[in-house]
Design a protein around this motif. Sequence first.
Motif, PDB file in Angstrom:
ATOM      1  N   PRO A  50       0.823  -1.219   0.000  1.00 20.27           N
ATOM      2  CA  PRO A  50       0.000   0.000   0.000  1.00 20.27           C
ATOM      3  C   PRO A  50       0.854   1.265   0.000  1.00 20.27           C
ATOM      4  O   PRO A  50       1.963   1.277   0.552  1.00 20.27           O
ATOM      5  N   CYS A  51       0.342   2.327  -0.607  1.00 15.33           N
ATOM      6  CA  CYS A  51       1.115   3.562  -0.721  1.00 15.33           C
ATOM      7  C   CYS A  51       1.319   4.251   0.625  1.00 15.33           C
ATOM      8  O   CYS A  51       2.240   5.048   0.784  1.00 15.33           O
ATOM      9  N   ASN A  52       0.468   3.946   1.608  1.00  8.74           N
ATOM     10  CA  ASN A  52       0.565   4.626   2.909  1.00  8.74           C
ATOM     11  C   ASN A  52       1.193   3.732   3.974  1.00  8.74           C
ATOM     12  O   ASN A  52       0.934   3.896   5.167  1.00  8.74           O
ATOM     13  N   ALA A  84      -6.458   5.805  13.753  1.00  8.00           N
ATOM     14  CA  ALA A  84      -5.979   4.411  13.692  1.00  8.00           C
ATOM     15  C   ALA A  84      -4.827   4.295  12.700  1.00  8.00           C
ATOM     16  O   ALA A  84      -4.628   5.155  11.843  1.00  8.00           O
ATOM     17  N   THR A  85      -4.061   3.228  12.816  1.00  9.76           N
ATOM     18  CA  THR A  85      -3.009   2.999  11.829  1.00  9.76           C
ATOM     19  C   THR A  85      -3.648   2.505  10.534  1.00  9.76           C
ATOM     20  O   THR A  85      -4.669   1.812  10.567  1.00  9.76           O
ATOM     21  N   PRO A  86      -3.073   2.851   9.396  1.00 10.56           N
ATOM     22  CA  PRO A  86      -3.626   2.360   8.126  1.00 10.56           C
ATOM     23  C   PRO A  86      -3.762   0.842   8.094  1.00 10.56           C
ATOM     24  O   PRO A  86      -4.762   0.304   7.610  1.00 10.56           O
ATOM     25  N   LYS A  95       1.288   5.201  -7.496  1.00  9.38           N
ATOM     26  CA  LYS A  95       2.627   5.163  -6.908  1.00  9.38           C
ATOM     27  C   LYS A  95       3.221   6.566  -6.967  1.00  9.38           C
ATOM     28  O   LYS A  95       3.366   7.152  -8.046  1.00  9.38           O
ATOM     29  N   ASP A  96       3.560   7.114  -5.812  1.00  4.98           N
ATOM     30  CA  ASP A  96       4.163   8.444  -5.753  1.00  4.98           C
ATOM     31  C   ASP A  96       5.580   8.403  -6.321  1.00  4.98           C
ATOM     32  O   ASP A  96       6.328   7.453  -6.081  1.00  4.98           O
TER      33      ASP A  96
END
Length: 300
Positions: free
Chosen positions: A38-40, A55-57, A113-114
């Motif tokens: 995941p991107c995060n 909350a955490t991702p 995607k960054d």
Amino acid sequence: MKSMFDVVIIGGSYSGLSAALALGRSLRNVLIIDGNSPCNKQTPHSHNFLTHDGATPKSISDIGKSQVLAYESVDFVEDFVTKAIKTDNTFKIRTASKKTFFSKKIIIATGIKDIMPSIKGFSECWGKSVVHCPYCHGYEIKGKKTGLIANADIALHLAPLISNLTSKLDILTMGKPKFESDAILKFKNNNISIIEKPIVEIEHQQGVVTNVVFDDQTKMDYEALYAPLPFEQHSSVPEQLGCKLNELGYIEVDMFNKTTVDGVFACGDNSSRMRSVANAVASGNLAGAVVNMELSQELF
């Protein structure tokens, strides 16, 4: 595991899981294929999503996955889709582990995607103290000395949102500013400085920004930075299937999350500028519902 499904969902984060939930509750045979990237993944906390604020991702997606997989018609495999082909009314999907699956419909929930800039220390701070969105992260860095790494229209868009959260804002244009005189006057009236010098390094303590270092080796202290980044599609599947991308690089979808290819849907970050957990969940829910409606009409 069987190989034929009503729907294959490529991507098993928030939007993919949300789509699967709608489909599982409609008794559809669904396969989620997710590469677990995941991107995060390095973001410590997720915000602005009702019932899960702070909350955490990972905890959000873990809860979602456990709830979705409670439906017997939903399967999940950790893998990466490398190829997708449309043949008549069926899709053929191949994965990195050389598995083959078939489906009547595809939902692409692969995200984006960054593309990180070549600034030392940037990637270590990304998602922690260098962020992209004032709605997702702005409250946590309110009142801090903040820099906005942006120029032209995107800086004009973000500056009012950020200045609502802090009175200590500079715009770091990384070169010649691209603003009209009226915009420059607005920045001046709001005590926002424009700094043209290119950034070469972000000094930090375990991902928390302390200083920005410019190409002339001068420094300025900051506590947080915003940086809207360029991106690319996380998966080549949309291109393989012939899905049209819009001028910004997102998958083009209509109001029902249908792509330009019949039987292919997209949801989440790959097809929307509203990059948040809440939006991903909402768009996934819509995509799942619309796919179920199409399947129902085709079989009726």
